[in-house]
Design a protein around this motif. Structure first.
Motif, PDB file in Angstrom:
ATOM      1  N   GLY A  44       5.542   6.984   2.350  1.00  0.00           N
ATOM      2  CA  GLY A  44       5.248   7.160   1.051  1.00  0.00           C
ATOM      3  C   GLY A  44       5.325   9.027   1.144  1.00  0.00           C
ATOM      4  O   GLY A  44       5.962   8.806   0.591  1.00  0.00           O
TER       5      GLY A  44
ATOM      6  N   GLY B 210      -2.760   3.995  -8.948  1.00  0.00           N
ATOM      7  CA  GLY B 210      -1.803   3.713  -7.706  1.00  0.00           C
ATOM      8  C   GLY B 210      -2.633   4.035  -6.730  1.00  0.00           C
ATOM      9  O   GLY B 210      -2.270   3.445  -5.108  1.00  0.00           O
TER      10      GLY B 210
ATOM     11  N   TRP C 219       1.694   3.737   6.075  1.00  0.00           N
ATOM     12  CA  TRP C 219       1.853   3.653   5.583  1.00  0.00           C
ATOM     13  C   TRP C 219       1.902   5.441   4.782  1.00  0.00           C
ATOM     14  O   TRP C 219       2.625   5.792   3.825  1.00  0.00           O
ATOM     15  CB  TRP C 219       0.039   3.722   5.299  1.00  0.00           C
ATOM     16  CG  TRP C 219      -0.477   3.960   4.208  1.00  0.00           C
ATOM     17  CD1 TRP C 219      -0.627   3.392   3.285  1.00  0.00           C
ATOM     18  CD2 TRP C 219      -1.023   5.156   3.475  1.00  0.00           C
ATOM     19  NE1 TRP C 219      -1.119   3.669   1.986  1.00  0.00           N
ATOM     20  CE2 TRP C 219      -1.337   4.972   2.509  1.00  0.00           C
ATOM     21  CE3 TRP C 219      -2.264   6.105   4.273  1.00  0.00           C
ATOM     22  CZ2 TRP C 219      -2.928   5.714   1.997  1.00  0.00           C
ATOM     23  CZ3 TRP C 219      -2.414   6.643   4.022  1.00  0.00           C
ATOM     24  CH2 TRP C 219      -3.113   6.479   2.187  1.00  0.00           C
TER      25      TRP C 219
ATOM     26  N   SER D 207      -3.776   1.771  -3.361  1.00  0.00           N
ATOM     27  CA  SER D 207      -3.334   2.188  -1.470  1.00  0.00           C
ATOM     28  C   SER D 207      -3.994   1.863  -0.809  1.00  0.00           C
ATOM     29  O   SER D 207      -4.055   1.536  -0.255  1.00  0.00           O
ATOM     30  CB  SER D 207      -2.387   3.796  -2.294  1.00  0.00           C
ATOM     31  OG  SER D 207      -1.895   3.947  -0.633  1.00  0.00           O
TER      32      SER D 207
ATOM     33  N   ALA E  88       0.896  -0.976   0.086  1.00  0.00           N
ATOM     34  CA  ALA E  88       0.158  -0.202  -0.266  1.00  0.00           C
ATOM     35  C   ALA E  88       0.771   1.639   0.033  1.00  0.00           C
ATOM     36  O   ALA E  88       0.691   2.033  -0.708  1.00  0.00           O
ATOM     37  CB  ALA E  88      -1.257   0.019   1.286  1.00  0.00           C
ATOM     38  N   GLY E  89       1.918   0.945   0.903  1.00  0.00           N
ATOM     39  CA  GLY E  89       2.503   2.228   1.038  1.00  0.00           C
ATOM     40  C   GLY E  89       3.660   2.512  -0.235  1.00  0.00           C
ATOM     41  O   GLY E  89       3.831   3.533  -0.712  1.00  0.00           O
TER      42      GLY E  89
ATOM     43  N   MET F  22       2.521   1.907  -3.089  1.00  0.00           N
ATOM     44  CA  MET F  22       1.296   2.296  -4.404  1.00  0.00           C
ATOM     45  C   MET F  22       0.889   3.301  -4.714  1.00  0.00           C
ATOM     46  O   MET F  22       0.717   4.208  -4.900  1.00  0.00           O
ATOM     47  CB  MET F  22      -0.191   1.333  -4.397  1.00  0.00           C
ATOM     48  CG  MET F  22       0.157   0.107  -5.074  1.00  0.00           C
ATOM     49  SD  MET F  22       0.574   0.317  -6.095  1.00  0.00           S
ATOM     50  CE  MET F  22       2.156  -0.231  -6.229  1.00  0.00           C
ATOM     51  N   GLU F  23       1.619   4.203  -2.801  1.00  0.00           N
ATOM     52  CA  GLU F  23       1.250   5.730  -2.419  1.00  0.00           C
ATOM     53  C   GLU F  23       2.179   6.005  -3.733  1.00  0.00           C
ATOM     54  O   GLU F  23       1.687   7.590  -3.967  1.00  0.00           O
ATOM     55  CB  GLU F  23       1.429   5.700  -0.628  1.00  0.00           C
ATOM     56  CG  GLU F  23       0.859   7.117  -0.846  1.00  0.00           C
ATOM     57  CD  GLU F  23      -0.739   7.762  -0.967  1.00  0.00           C
ATOM     58  OE1 GLU F  23      -0.823   9.238  -0.747  1.00  0.00           O
ATOM     59  OE2 GLU F  23      -1.415   6.667  -1.127  1.00  0.00           O
TER      60      GLU F  23
END
Length: 107
Positions: A66, A38, A62, A42, A9-10, A12-13
């Motif tokens: 990011g 993205g 997260w 995320s 998730a991070g 994708m951030e």
């Protein structure tokens, strides 16, 4: 598996942030698509991670991934400043995220 979801998730951030920068520079359709994909991935992965990781810990890590990842990407891809103070503070974000992982009771 929750921690894998959280790290993804991070990441994708970070990819979403890179695409925001690309959109600002080029106004290309692929940048807008990458930004949307993205961001959606995320949030989706963060949602999965928060099933087993406490909200405070998950959200802090997260946002840390990011923030640090976006700054590192800026340095590597867009020739942003690599001043030692920036690197020091990015390191502190990463150390804080690792510390939260090591001290969390869930996940």
């Amino acid at each position: 598996m929750a921690w894998v979801f959280l790290v993804l998730a991070g990441l994708m951030e970070v990819s979403g942030v890179i695409m925001i920068n690309e959109w600002q520079k080029r106004r290309a359709w692929w940048a807008a698509t990458g930004m949307a994909v993205g961001g959606a991935l995320s949030i989706g992965l963060l949602t999965l991670a928060l099933r087993d990781i406490s909200m405070g810990t998950g959200y802090a890590i997260w946002t840390g991934i990011g923030a640090a990842g976006g700054t590192i990407a800026g340095m590597l891809l867009y020739n942003e400043s690599r001043d030692w103070k920036r690197i020091l503070f990015i390191s502190m974000i990463i150390i804080g995220a690792v510390g939260l992982k090591l001290t969390t009771g869930r996940g």
